[in-house]
Design a protein around this motif. Structure first.
Motif, short mmCIF file in Angstrom:
data_model
loop_
_atom_site.label_atom_id
_atom_site.label_comp_id
_atom_site.label_asym_id
_atom_site.label_seq_id
_atom_site.Cartn_x
_atom_site.Cartn_y
_atom_site.Cartn_z
N SER A 1 40.89 43.03 44.47
CA SER A 1 41.71 42.17 45.70
C SER A 1 42.60 41.31 45.28
O SER A 1 42.93 41.02 44.03
CB SER A 1 40.60 41.56 46.33
OG SER A 1 39.89 40.70 45.46
N GLU A 2 43.14 40.57 46.15
CA GLU A 2 44.12 39.69 45.97
C GLU A 2 43.50 38.40 45.14
O GLU A 2 44.42 37.76 44.59
CB GLU A 2 44.73 39.09 47.06
CG GLU A 2 45.50 39.93 48.29
CD GLU A 2 44.92 41.05 49.03
OE1 GLU A 2 45.34 41.90 49.61
OE2 GLU A 2 43.58 41.02 48.85
N GLN A 3 42.25 38.36 45.01
CA GLN A 3 41.60 37.28 44.14
C GLN A 3 41.39 37.72 42.75
O GLN A 3 40.80 36.82 41.98
CB GLN A 3 40.38 36.58 45.09
CG GLN A 3 40.96 35.88 46.16
CD GLN A 3 41.21 36.70 47.42
OE1 GLN A 3 40.57 37.85 47.64
NE2 GLN A 3 42.27 36.42 48.10
N SER A 4 41.56 39.08 42.40
CA SER A 4 41.13 39.68 41.12
C SER A 4 41.92 38.70 39.91
O SER A 4 43.39 38.53 40.32
CB SER A 4 41.35 41.01 41.11
OG SER A 4 40.57 41.59 42.08
N ASN B 1 47.80 42.94 48.76
CA ASN B 1 47.93 44.14 48.14
C ASN B 1 48.38 45.16 49.32
O ASN B 1 47.78 45.16 50.30
CB ASN B 1 46.54 44.63 47.76
CG ASN B 1 46.08 43.87 46.45
OD1 ASN B 1 47.03 43.33 45.68
ND2 ASN B 1 44.74 43.71 46.27
N GLY C 1 43.84 52.03 49.13
CA GLY C 1 42.16 51.85 48.69
C GLY C 1 41.46 52.98 48.28
O GLY C 1 40.10 52.99 48.10
N SER D 1 43.63 49.61 44.98
CA SER D 1 43.87 48.38 45.75
C SER D 1 42.51 48.06 46.73
O SER D 1 42.08 49.27 47.12
CB SER D 1 45.15 48.42 46.79
OG SER D 1 44.92 49.60 47.91
N ASN D 2 42.24 47.12 46.92
CA ASN D 2 41.48 46.61 48.02
C ASN D 2 42.60 45.97 48.97
O ASN D 2 42.92 44.92 48.82
CB ASN D 2 40.39 45.76 47.69
CG ASN D 2 39.66 45.20 49.06
OD1 ASN D 2 40.19 45.22 50.11
ND2 ASN D 2 38.35 44.81 48.85
N ASP E 1 42.26 45.27 52.29
CA ASP E 1 41.60 44.97 53.63
C ASP E 1 42.22 43.76 54.13
O ASP E 1 42.28 43.86 55.46
CB ASP E 1 40.01 44.78 53.40
CG ASP E 1 39.09 46.03 53.10
OD1 ASP E 1 39.70 47.15 53.36
OD2 ASP E 1 38.19 45.87 52.62
N LYS E 2 42.76 42.96 53.34
CA LYS E 2 43.46 41.61 53.83
C LYS E 2 44.62 41.96 54.66
O LYS E 2 44.86 41.39 55.57
CB LYS E 2 43.61 40.73 52.59
CG LYS E 2 44.40 39.34 53.00
CD LYS E 2 44.44 38.48 51.83
CE LYS E 2 45.16 37.39 52.25
NZ LYS E 2 45.78 36.56 50.81
#
Length: 330
Positions: free
Chosen positions: A136-139, A256, A260, A297-298, A300-301
């Motif tokens: 995710s973008e926070q990874s 991202n 997915g 990718s995740n 979802d955002k």
């Protein structure tokens, strides 16, 4: 909106240009040095809509400044970069000078001349070798090659520049594996020396290569080959427009861009054989430096915070559109 596209003659840049023109935007300026971009793509897109082209290298700071002096840009969509992972491991300075130093100069000019929005073409390579393979973008971002590092550095520059300049906003798009061609067959990937898997497969199918190589069959994956998240070029292009619209009423953000789900190299090759009906030659080779085993990718955002809705989430569709385009190329 008056938009500057850097690298607008390239594979992704030309598809974003096409998407903008199809939406009626006739205030677009493209700059490109044709290192890997296609003059033919720009000529073709003249039939879609009106835009201005200026040949310029981002290292030419004098010419670039003159462009900013004579144009009042509202937004920049920045693509111009080197993208070959393996090449970056043997020519790292080439990547840091172009992908990072030139980008920093572009950002500096954008702020100096009052550009309010900056869309940056980043990459999933900034994540490096994630433990789970799905990010995710926070990874954590721990790139394992100079290409990923050069892009991550530019992300840092954008964040710091926006923090110091309240009227400057960015949208960072971290791409996964992009492939395919426009559904109307007008444009596609023209770069003849591309190393991307689906492009290489279509070149092998059409006889432009005698065979293709699989770089590494001993990864810790279901069949020993690397697993990637593949996205159709037109869905990627529409994501840029969605993020540009998002920035009109929201703060800077990072997204991202993928579907997915992942496919291994062998799965892509088997799908390409099925789609084409051609049993082309495949050679197993040793690993390349800088390739993570799994990268999915995740996204979802992007789907929840913007109006982006993928329309071409099909490996078969991606490959068939790439193949039809490859058949058209001389």
């Amino acid at each position: 909106m008056n938009i500057l596209i850097t690298g607008g003659a390239g594979y992704i840049g030309s598809h974003v240009l096409k998407a903008l023109l199809e939406r009626g935007n006739d205030s677009v300026t493209v700059i490109d040095n044709f290192y890997s971009g296609s003059k033919e793509a720009l000529i073709t897109l003249e039939s879609v809509g009106k835009f201005e082209f200026i040949k310029c290298d981002l290292s030419d700071t004098f010419s670039l400044r003159e462009i900013f002096k004579t144009h009042k840009f509202d937004a920049i969509i920045h693509f111009a970069a080197f993208i070959e992972v393996f090449e970056s491991t043997v020519k790292p300075l080439k990547y840091y000078l172009n992908n990072t130093a030139n980008a920093a100069n572009l950002i500096n000019l954008a702020i100096e001349y009052g550009v309010g929005k900056f869309i940056f073409s980043s990459t999933a390579a900034t994540y490096g070798e994630p433990e789970s393979g799905v990010v995710s973008e926070q990874s954590p971002q721990n790139p394992i090659n100079p290409y990923g590092k050069s892009k991550l550095m530019t992300e840092w520059i954008l964040k710091d520049a926006a923090a110091a300049n309240p009227n400057f906003k960015y949208g960072i798009l971290r791409y996964f594996n992009v492939a395919g061609a426009s559904s109307d067959g007008l444009i596609g990937q023209n770069y003849p020396n591309a190393t991307h898997l689906i492009k290489v497969a279509t070149q092998t199918i059409t006889g432009k290569r005698e065979s293709m190589s699989v770089f590494g069959t001993d990864y810790a994956t279901k069949d020993g080959t690397c697993v990637r998240d593949y996205i159709h070029i037109e869905d990627l292009a529409s994501a840029h427009l969605s993020v540009l619209e998002y920035l009109s009423s929201n703060d800077s953000d990072i997204f991202n861009v993928g579907y997915g789900r992942g496919f291994s190299v062998f799965e892509v090759i088997e799908t390409a054989k099925k789609v084409s009906g051609v049993d082309f030659k495949v050679i197993n080779a040793s690993r390349r430096d800088g390739d993570p085993a799994v990268l999915i990718s995740n996204a979802d955002k992007l789907k929840t915070k913007t109006n982006w809705k993928p329309k071409k989430d099909s490996l078969e569709l991606i490959i068939s559109s790439a193949l039809e385009w490859e058949k058209k190329l001389k």
